[in-house]
Write an enzyme that holds these catalytic residues in place. Structure first.
Site, PDB file in Angstrom:
ATOM      1  N   GLY A   9       0.774  -1.242   0.000  1.00  0.00           N
ATOM      2  CA  GLY A   9       0.000   0.000   0.000  1.00  0.00           C
ATOM      3  C   GLY A   9       0.802   1.287   0.000  1.00  0.00           C
ATOM      4  O   GLY A   9       0.349   2.303  -0.517  1.00  0.00           O
TER       5      GLY A   9
ATOM      6  N   GLU B 220       3.855   4.162   5.958  1.00  0.00           N
ATOM      7  CA  GLU B 220       2.673   3.293   5.947  1.00  0.00           C
ATOM      8  C   GLU B 220       1.549   3.993   5.179  1.00  0.00           C
ATOM      9  O   GLU B 220       1.479   5.224   5.152  1.00  0.00           O
ATOM     10  CB  GLU B 220       2.308   3.035   7.426  1.00  0.00           C
ATOM     11  CG  GLU B 220       1.062   2.251   7.697  1.00  0.00           C
ATOM     12  CD  GLU B 220       1.071   0.813   7.238  1.00  0.00           C
ATOM     13  OE1 GLU B 220       1.282   0.593   6.032  1.00  0.00           O
ATOM     14  OE2 GLU B 220       0.817  -0.084   8.060  1.00  0.00           O
ATOM     15  N   ASP B 221       0.672   3.225   4.560  1.00  0.00           N
ATOM     16  CA  ASP B 221      -0.440   3.846   3.841  1.00  0.00           C
ATOM     17  C   ASP B 221      -1.506   4.361   4.804  1.00  0.00           C
ATOM     18  O   ASP B 221      -1.909   5.511   4.744  1.00  0.00           O
ATOM     19  CB  ASP B 221      -1.038   2.883   2.787  1.00  0.00           C
ATOM     20  CG  ASP B 221      -1.431   1.525   3.355  1.00  0.00           C
ATOM     21  OD1 ASP B 221      -1.217   1.277   4.569  1.00  0.00           O
ATOM     22  OD2 ASP B 221      -1.952   0.690   2.591  1.00  0.00           O
TER      23      ASP B 221
ATOM     24  N   ASP C 272      -5.028   1.873  10.796  1.00  0.00           N
ATOM     25  CA  ASP C 272      -6.442   1.558  11.005  1.00  0.00           C
ATOM     26  C   ASP C 272      -6.615   1.037  12.439  1.00  0.00           C
ATOM     27  O   ASP C 272      -6.740   1.819  13.370  1.00  0.00           O
ATOM     28  CB  ASP C 272      -6.841   0.546   9.935  1.00  0.00           C
ATOM     29  CG  ASP C 272      -8.320   0.242   9.909  1.00  0.00           C
ATOM     30  OD1 ASP C 272      -9.104   1.055  10.419  1.00  0.00           O
ATOM     31  OD2 ASP C 272      -8.713  -0.810   9.370  1.00  0.00           O
TER      32      ASP C 272
ATOM     33  N   LYS D  62      -6.900   6.552  10.513  1.00  0.00           N
ATOM     34  CA  LYS D  62      -8.328   6.279  10.712  1.00  0.00           C
ATOM     35  C   LYS D  62      -8.524   5.993  12.192  1.00  0.00           C
ATOM     36  O   LYS D  62      -8.671   4.838  12.613  1.00  0.00           O
ATOM     37  CB  LYS D  62      -8.684   5.027   9.888  1.00  0.00           C
ATOM     38  CG  LYS D  62      -9.900   5.180   9.011  1.00  0.00           C
ATOM     39  CD  LYS D  62     -10.368   3.834   8.541  1.00  0.00           C
ATOM     40  CE  LYS D  62      -9.808   3.455   7.206  1.00  0.00           C
ATOM     41  NZ  LYS D  62     -10.327   2.120   6.769  1.00  0.00           N
TER      42      LYS D  62
ATOM     43  N   PHE E  54     -14.067   2.448   4.119  1.00  0.00           N
ATOM     44  CA  PHE E  54     -13.018   1.715   3.428  1.00  0.00           C
ATOM     45  C   PHE E  54     -12.596   2.537   2.218  1.00  0.00           C
ATOM     46  O   PHE E  54     -13.408   2.852   1.366  1.00  0.00           O
ATOM     47  CB  PHE E  54     -13.488   0.318   3.022  1.00  0.00           C
ATOM     48  CG  PHE E  54     -12.325  -0.556   2.663  1.00  0.00           C
ATOM     49  CD1 PHE E  54     -11.555  -1.147   3.657  1.00  0.00           C
ATOM     50  CD2 PHE E  54     -11.972  -0.751   1.339  1.00  0.00           C
ATOM     51  CE1 PHE E  54     -10.454  -1.922   3.339  1.00  0.00           C
ATOM     52  CE2 PHE E  54     -10.871  -1.535   1.009  1.00  0.00           C
ATOM     53  CZ  PHE E  54     -10.117  -2.119   2.009  1.00  0.00           C
ATOM     54  N   VAL E  55     -11.327   2.909   2.169  1.00  0.00           N
ATOM     55  CA  VAL E  55     -10.857   3.794   1.101  1.00  0.00           C
ATOM     56  C   VAL E  55      -9.867   3.074   0.194  1.00  0.00           C
ATOM     57  O   VAL E  55      -9.160   2.165   0.634  1.00  0.00           O
ATOM     58  CB  VAL E  55     -10.226   5.087   1.673  1.00  0.00           C
ATOM     59  CG1 VAL E  55     -11.265   5.922   2.398  1.00  0.00           C
ATOM     60  CG2 VAL E  55      -9.046   4.792   2.590  1.00  0.00           C
TER      61      VAL E  55
ATOM     62  N   ASP F  67      -5.710  -0.654  -1.695  1.00  0.00           N
ATOM     63  CA  ASP F  67      -6.449  -1.599  -2.539  1.00  0.00           C
ATOM     64  C   ASP F  67      -7.707  -2.135  -1.887  1.00  0.00           C
ATOM     65  O   ASP F  67      -7.895  -2.047  -0.675  1.00  0.00           O
ATOM     66  CB  ASP F  67      -5.564  -2.805  -2.856  1.00  0.00           C
ATOM     67  CG  ASP F  67      -5.437  -3.751  -1.656  1.00  0.00           C
ATOM     68  OD1 ASP F  67      -5.079  -3.280  -0.556  1.00  0.00           O
ATOM     69  OD2 ASP F  67      -5.724  -4.959  -1.800  1.00  0.00           O
TER      70      ASP F  67
ATOM     71  N   ARG G  83      -5.366   0.263  -6.698  1.00  0.00           N
ATOM     72  CA  ARG G  83      -4.145   0.929  -6.206  1.00  0.00           C
ATOM     73  C   ARG G  83      -3.703   2.039  -7.147  1.00  0.00           C
ATOM     74  O   ARG G  83      -3.058   2.991  -6.750  1.00  0.00           O
ATOM     75  CB  ARG G  83      -2.994  -0.082  -6.078  1.00  0.00           C
ATOM     76  CG  ARG G  83      -3.200  -1.152  -5.021  1.00  0.00           C
ATOM     77  CD  ARG G  83      -1.892  -1.897  -4.795  1.00  0.00           C
ATOM     78  NE  ARG G  83      -2.042  -3.157  -4.085  1.00  0.00           N
ATOM     79  CZ  ARG G  83      -2.083  -3.287  -2.759  1.00  0.00           C
ATOM     80  NH1 ARG G  83      -1.981  -2.237  -1.991  1.00  0.00           N
ATOM     81  NH2 ARG G  83      -2.202  -4.487  -2.206  1.00  0.00           N
TER      82      ARG G  83
END
Ligand code: IMP
Length: 183
Positions: free
Chosen positions: A47, A102-103, A106, A134, A155-156, A162, A168
């Site tokens: 990600g 990091e993407d 969560d 998040k 959820f993005v 992805d 992506r």
């Protein structure tokens, strides 16, 4: 008409221009903070690849980078809670100033695990740069020093993120239509 990836997006949450502007700001801040120390980035596959690629090109300090892969999801949109190392780093982090890229943070489980691994391996310092945060879904405390954007509990996808390995390559970040993942 040929179906387009964009058809599955309910709403664009962060535009391409907004991402670009924020990446520049983060890079300027990181370049200032690490002016005295050589910086080693650890990108979290898959990600964070697009974010990392854009970020490093805006950094004005010398930098090296490596990648690690962690798994906590199947093809689902919810973490299984079990974190496992899928691909290890190629280089040692001992005595290096590490910035995890990091993407999204969560539940915090992935980051927690990574911080633990890198500290055990005696990095000189470990900080985190997350494109998205998040906070609504946090299960364990995990704070990133640098955060691109705080997002709501949706959820993005896009810009590296992805769903079932797709989306992506969208240049923006969007919320997926719930019917796409059966939500
Ligand atoms: P955590 O361990 O629950 O903090 O999850 C971190 C990982 O879950 C991220 O690195 C992403 O790969 C994935 N993830 C969490 N939320 C999303 C999302 O909204 N879209 C895509 N991937 C996500």
């Amino acid at each position: 008409m040929t179906p387009s990836l964009a058809d599955d997006i309910a709403e664009v949450l962060i535009s391409e221009a907004a991402i670009e502007a924020r990446v520049r700001e983060l890079a300027a801040e990181i370049s200032r903070d690490y002016a005295e120390n050589s910086l080693h980035l650890v990108g979290v596959l898959r990600g964070a690849t697009i974010f990392l690629a854009d970020l490093v090109r805006r950094l004005t300090i010398p930098v090296t980078f490596d990648f690690i892969a962690i798994s906590s999801y199947g093809a689902d949109t919810r973490s299984t809670g079990i974190v496992r190392l899928v691909k290890d780093l190629d280089e040692s982090v001992e005595s290096r100033h590490v910035l995890i890229v990091e993407d999204v943070v969560d539940t915090g489980l992935t980051l927690n695990y990574l911080l633990e691994v890198l500290r055990q391996r005696k990095a000189a310092s470990v900080e985190v740069c997350a494109l998205l945060d998040k906070p609504a879904r946090r299960r364990v405390s995990a704070a990133a020093k640098y955060v691109g954007f705080t997002v709501p509990d949706a959820f993005v996808v896009g810009y590296g993120l992805d769903y079932a390995q797709r989306y992506r390559n969208l240049p923006y970040i969007g919320a997926l239509r719930p019917e796409v993942y059966g939500g």
